[in-house]
Design a protein around this motif. Structure first.
Motif, PDB file in Angstrom:
ATOM      1  N   GLU A   1       0.830  -1.205   0.000  1.00  0.00           N
ATOM      2  CA  GLU A   1       0.000   0.000   0.000  1.00  0.00           C
ATOM      3  C   GLU A   1       0.866   1.258   0.000  1.00  0.00           C
ATOM      4  O   GLU A   1       1.886   1.307   0.678  1.00  0.00           O
ATOM      5  CB  GLU A   1      -0.867  -0.055   1.261  1.00  0.00           C
ATOM      6  CG  GLU A   1      -1.951   0.940   1.338  1.00  0.00           C
ATOM      7  CD  GLU A   1      -2.797   0.730   2.590  1.00  0.00           C
ATOM      8  OE1 GLU A   1      -4.007   0.534   2.407  1.00  0.00           O
ATOM      9  OE2 GLU A   1      -2.247   0.754   3.703  1.00  0.00           O
ATOM     10  N   GLN A   2       0.461   2.257  -0.790  1.00  0.00           N
ATOM     11  CA  GLN A   2       1.214   3.513  -0.869  1.00  0.00           C
ATOM     12  C   GLN A   2       0.252   4.694  -0.928  1.00  0.00           C
ATOM     13  O   GLN A   2      -0.872   4.568  -1.411  1.00  0.00           O
ATOM     14  CB  GLN A   2       2.104   3.525  -2.110  1.00  0.00           C
ATOM     15  CG  GLN A   2       3.219   2.506  -2.051  1.00  0.00           C
ATOM     16  CD  GLN A   2       4.301   2.805  -3.063  1.00  0.00           C
ATOM     17  OE1 GLN A   2       4.579   3.956  -3.369  1.00  0.00           O
ATOM     18  NE2 GLN A   2       4.913   1.756  -3.578  1.00  0.00           N
ATOM     19  N   THR A   3       0.750   5.825  -0.490  1.00  0.00           N
ATOM     20  CA  THR A   3      -0.057   7.042  -0.566  1.00  0.00           C
ATOM     21  C   THR A   3      -0.093   7.547  -1.999  1.00  0.00           C
ATOM     22  O   THR A   3       0.816   7.282  -2.795  1.00  0.00           O
ATOM     23  CB  THR A   3       0.509   8.154   0.326  1.00  0.00           C
ATOM     24  OG1 THR A   3       1.794   8.539  -0.174  1.00  0.00           O
ATOM     25  CG2 THR A   3       0.612   7.722   1.780  1.00  0.00           C
TER      26      THR A   3
ATOM     27  N   ARG B   1      -8.820   2.671 -10.055  1.00  0.00           N
ATOM     28  CA  ARG B   1      -9.815   2.481  -8.987  1.00  0.00           C
ATOM     29  C   ARG B   1     -11.174   2.104  -9.582  1.00  0.00           C
ATOM     30  O   ARG B   1     -11.802   1.141  -9.154  1.00  0.00           O
ATOM     31  CB  ARG B   1      -9.909   3.749  -8.142  1.00  0.00           C
ATOM     32  CG  ARG B   1     -10.792   3.617  -6.914  1.00  0.00           C
ATOM     33  CD  ARG B   1     -10.834   4.885  -6.082  1.00  0.00           C
ATOM     34  NE  ARG B   1     -11.461   5.981  -6.831  1.00  0.00           N
ATOM     35  CZ  ARG B   1     -10.824   7.057  -7.291  1.00  0.00           C
ATOM     36  NH1 ARG B   1      -9.533   7.215  -7.092  1.00  0.00           N
ATOM     37  NH2 ARG B   1     -11.469   7.998  -7.960  1.00  0.00           N
ATOM     38  N   GLU B   2     -11.622   2.848 -10.583  1.00  0.00           N
ATOM     39  CA  GLU B   2     -12.941   2.604 -11.172  1.00  0.00           C
ATOM     40  C   GLU B   2     -13.010   1.283 -11.938  1.00  0.00           C
ATOM     41  O   GLU B   2     -14.085   0.705 -12.065  1.00  0.00           O
ATOM     42  CB  GLU B   2     -13.345   3.770 -12.076  1.00  0.00           C
ATOM     43  CG  GLU B   2     -13.665   5.028 -11.289  1.00  0.00           C
ATOM     44  CD  GLU B   2     -14.021   6.220 -12.166  1.00  0.00           C
ATOM     45  OE1 GLU B   2     -13.922   6.108 -13.412  1.00  0.00           O
ATOM     46  OE2 GLU B   2     -14.373   7.266 -11.596  1.00  0.00           O
TER      47      GLU B   2
ATOM     48  N   THR C   1      -7.456  -1.242  -8.235  1.00  0.00           N
ATOM     49  CA  THR C   1      -6.941  -0.748  -6.959  1.00  0.00           C
ATOM     50  C   THR C   1      -8.095  -0.456  -6.013  1.00  0.00           C
ATOM     51  O   THR C   1      -9.238  -0.265  -6.432  1.00  0.00           O
ATOM     52  CB  THR C   1      -6.112   0.550  -7.119  1.00  0.00           C
ATOM     53  OG1 THR C   1      -6.952   1.581  -7.629  1.00  0.00           O
ATOM     54  CG2 THR C   1      -4.909   0.345  -8.018  1.00  0.00           C
ATOM     55  N   THR C   2      -7.732  -0.431  -4.756  1.00  0.00           N
ATOM     56  CA  THR C   2      -8.651   0.042  -3.725  1.00  0.00           C
ATOM     57  C   THR C   2      -8.015   1.273  -3.115  1.00  0.00           C
ATOM     58  O   THR C   2      -6.795   1.473  -3.221  1.00  0.00           O
ATOM     59  CB  THR C   2      -8.868  -1.014  -2.623  1.00  0.00           C
ATOM     60  OG1 THR C   2      -7.606  -1.316  -2.021  1.00  0.00           O
ATOM     61  CG2 THR C   2      -9.490  -2.281  -3.191  1.00  0.00           C
ATOM     62  N   VAL C   3      -8.827   2.102  -2.503  1.00  0.00           N
ATOM     63  CA  VAL C   3      -8.308   3.301  -1.847  1.00  0.00           C
ATOM     64  C   VAL C   3      -9.013   3.439  -0.509  1.00  0.00           C
ATOM     65  O   VAL C   3     -10.195   3.118  -0.374  1.00  0.00           O
ATOM     66  CB  VAL C   3      -8.491   4.567  -2.724  1.00  0.00           C
ATOM     67  CG1 VAL C   3      -9.957   4.877  -2.949  1.00  0.00           C
ATOM     68  CG2 VAL C   3      -7.760   5.756  -2.133  1.00  0.00           C
TER      69      VAL C   3
ATOM     70  N   ALA D   1      -3.974   0.454  -2.834  1.00  0.00           N
ATOM     71  CA  ALA D   1      -3.482  -0.921  -2.802  1.00  0.00           C
ATOM     72  C   ALA D   1      -4.022  -1.660  -4.024  1.00  0.00           C
ATOM     73  O   ALA D   1      -5.035  -1.259  -4.610  1.00  0.00           O
ATOM     74  CB  ALA D   1      -3.935  -1.622  -1.525  1.00  0.00           C
ATOM     75  N   VAL D   2      -3.365  -2.738  -4.393  1.00  0.00           N
ATOM     76  CA  VAL D   2      -3.812  -3.566  -5.521  1.00  0.00           C
ATOM     77  C   VAL D   2      -5.031  -4.373  -5.086  1.00  0.00           C
ATOM     78  O   VAL D   2      -5.069  -4.914  -3.983  1.00  0.00           O
ATOM     79  CB  VAL D   2      -2.688  -4.525  -5.975  1.00  0.00           C
ATOM     80  CG1 VAL D   2      -3.209  -5.540  -6.979  1.00  0.00           C
ATOM     81  CG2 VAL D   2      -1.522  -3.760  -6.560  1.00  0.00           C
ATOM     82  N   ASP D   3      -6.004  -4.446  -5.955  1.00  0.00           N
ATOM     83  CA  ASP D   3      -7.125  -5.365  -5.782  1.00  0.00           C
ATOM     84  C   ASP D   3      -6.894  -6.496  -6.778  1.00  0.00           C
ATOM     85  O   ASP D   3      -6.829  -6.266  -7.988  1.00  0.00           O
ATOM     86  CB  ASP D   3      -8.458  -4.666  -6.061  1.00  0.00           C
ATOM     87  CG  ASP D   3      -9.651  -5.550  -5.749  1.00  0.00           C
ATOM     88  OD1 ASP D   3      -9.490  -6.786  -5.682  1.00  0.00           O
ATOM     89  OD2 ASP D   3     -10.748  -5.002  -5.578  1.00  0.00           O
TER      90      ASP D   3
END
Length: 128
Positions: free
Chosen positions: A23-25, A52-53, A57-59, A69-71
Motif C-alpha cells: 500500500e502507498q499514498t 480504482r474505477e 486498486t482500492t483506496v 493498494a492492488v485489488d
C-alpha cells in the motif's frame, strides 16, 4: 473499460508495479510517476481514478491521505483468460529452468574441482 485497455497504458502498469510492493499514498505514487514519466499530479490522479474505477486498486482514507493498494480480482480474471495461452510458453520456461539448473551444477562441479586442488607441499617443491 476492458482490463487490457487499463493495462495497456505504461503509466498504469507502473502504478500497479509500485503497489505490488504494498500500500502507498497517492503522494508517493505521484512523486515516482512524475519523476519517471513527467506527468503532472492531476494526470497521475486521472490514472489512479481509472485503476480504482476499473477495480484494479482500492483506496482508503487515512486522515487527509489516500492509501492505494492492488485489488487482485481483475488480475485473477486476466490470469484465467491467459491460461489457454500458457502452453505456448510453459515448455520454453521449463527448458530454461533445465538449462539454468545444468549451469549451476557445472559451476558447482568446477568449484569443487578447483577447491580440491592443493598447493604444492615443501617436499613437492624440493623435488622440482
Amino acid at each position: 473499460m476492458h482490463a487490457f485497455d487499463v493495462l495497456g497504458d505504461p503509466v498504469r502498469r507502473r502504478i500497479l508495479e509500485l503497489l505490488a510492493d504494498g500500500e502507498q499514498t497517492s503522494g508517493a505514487i505521484a512523486a515516482v510517476i512524475q519523476a519517471e514519466f513527467g506527468i503532472s499530479q492531476p494526470g497521475v490522479s486521472q490514472h489512479l481514478r481509472v485503476l480504482r474505477e476499473s477495480g484494479f486498486t482500492t483506496v482508503r482514507a487515512q486522515g487527509a491521505r489516500r492509501l492505494y493498494a492492488v485489488d487482485s480480482a481483475p488480475l485473477q480474471e486476466i490470469d484465467m483468460w491467459m491460461e489457454r495461452f500458457r502452453r505456448f510458453w510453459s515448455q520454453h520456461l521449463d527448458a530454461l529452468a533445465t538449462e539454468l539448473a545444468r549451469g549451476k551444477r557445472e559451476r558447482r562441479t568446477n568449484d569443487a574441482d578447483t577447491s580440491t586442488a592443493t598447493e604444492p607441499t615443501d617436499n613437492d617443491k624440493e623435488d622440482r
